[in-house]
Design an enzyme around this catalytic site. Sequence first.
Site, short mmCIF file in Angstrom:
data_model
loop_
_atom_site.label_atom_id
_atom_site.label_comp_id
_atom_site.label_asym_id
_atom_site.label_seq_id
_atom_site.Cartn_x
_atom_site.Cartn_y
_atom_site.Cartn_z
N LYS A 1 30.97 29.61 87.15
CA LYS A 1 32.08 28.65 87.03
C LYS A 1 32.24 27.86 88.33
O LYS A 1 32.29 28.43 89.42
CB LYS A 1 33.37 29.40 86.70
CG LYS A 1 34.55 28.49 86.47
CD LYS A 1 35.71 29.20 85.79
CE LYS A 1 36.92 28.30 85.64
NZ LYS A 1 36.61 27.06 84.91
N HIS B 1 36.43 35.12 85.83
CA HIS B 1 35.43 34.34 85.10
C HIS B 1 34.02 34.72 85.52
O HIS B 1 33.80 35.33 86.57
CB HIS B 1 35.63 32.84 85.34
CG HIS B 1 36.74 32.24 84.52
ND1 HIS B 1 38.06 32.33 84.89
CD2 HIS B 1 36.71 31.58 83.32
CE1 HIS B 1 38.81 31.73 83.97
NE2 HIS B 1 38.02 31.28 83.02
#
Length: 277
Positions: free
Chosen positions: A165, A161
């Site tokens: 995040k 990601h």
Amino acid sequence: MIKVGVLGAKGRMGTQVSSAVEAADDLTLAAAVDVGDDRDALAGCDVVVDFTHPSAVLDNLRWCIDHDLSCAVGTSGFDEARLGQVRGGLAGPRLAPASAPARTPARTPAHTPARTPASLRDGRDVRVLIAPNFSVGAVLMMHFASQAARFFESAEVVELHHAGKADAPSGTALRTASLIAAAREAAGLGASPDVTTTEVPGARGATVDDVHVHAVRLAGLVAHQEVLLGGHGETLTIRHDSLDRASFMPGVLLAVRSLASLPPGLTVGIESLLGLA
Ligand code: NAP
């Protein structure tokens, strides 16, 4: 016309959701709420969509349930314990609207208001859909992984990601690992073979339901996941890439349009809306 409220409206996902709702002929953006805004703006909405922060979402959900507002939730960080809290909130008595603070709190609420028996009302007609992933491709990836898991000796999950995040591993990875574990258990498979005896802490990732899950955080990425399955002389890799946050919008809009047709209470994932469960 379905009246939609968005919580986290100024965020990366909330901005996209607000635009997608505004662009849809059958939806109207009735409220766009972010940190510090008055949640009372959500009153009268048919559906509230939450893309906020793992530390804020439970308080938002409690407030929505207490105000009879059905929700589609994309915010991550829901493990079994947190899902249990939501189920408890949905099944239990609720506060009268005046008893809960209207303004969105900072990310970590300082306190949870005590429930007042005198103001109890039944909140069971409320529907809450919590989706670890609204991308159709990602849901299919989880579905395929669950189907394939019983045929392979080894299974590991790698999720990748963007560096912004907050939680690791991702909600999608947690759910994938649980699905794989359930399929392996049903097939009588134990833990994947692994004779590691010395390890730099974390080198083998997190263990979720006996499945190793590895989290990569890298600038430039959006949301990606690989499920690695290994057997006798072969491997199978199931990979999904969300290249743009637009990939989540068809699933979010499907949830918004379908929420009223779901049974009251908690639904996890959009699999049933896609005919996969
Ligand atoms: P983001 O850009 O940080 O946006 C979150 C927004 O919510 C920010 O504007 C934040 O304000 C605001 N916020 C925080 N607490 C709030 C509260 N109590 N009430 C209202 N707004 C509040 O994050 P994002 O990238 O949009 O992601 C949001 C969540 O969705 C994350 O948990 C992410 O993992 C998840 N996600 C899920 C999916 C899925 O398919 N399920 C897909 C992508 C992302 P501040 O910045 O001022 O705190």
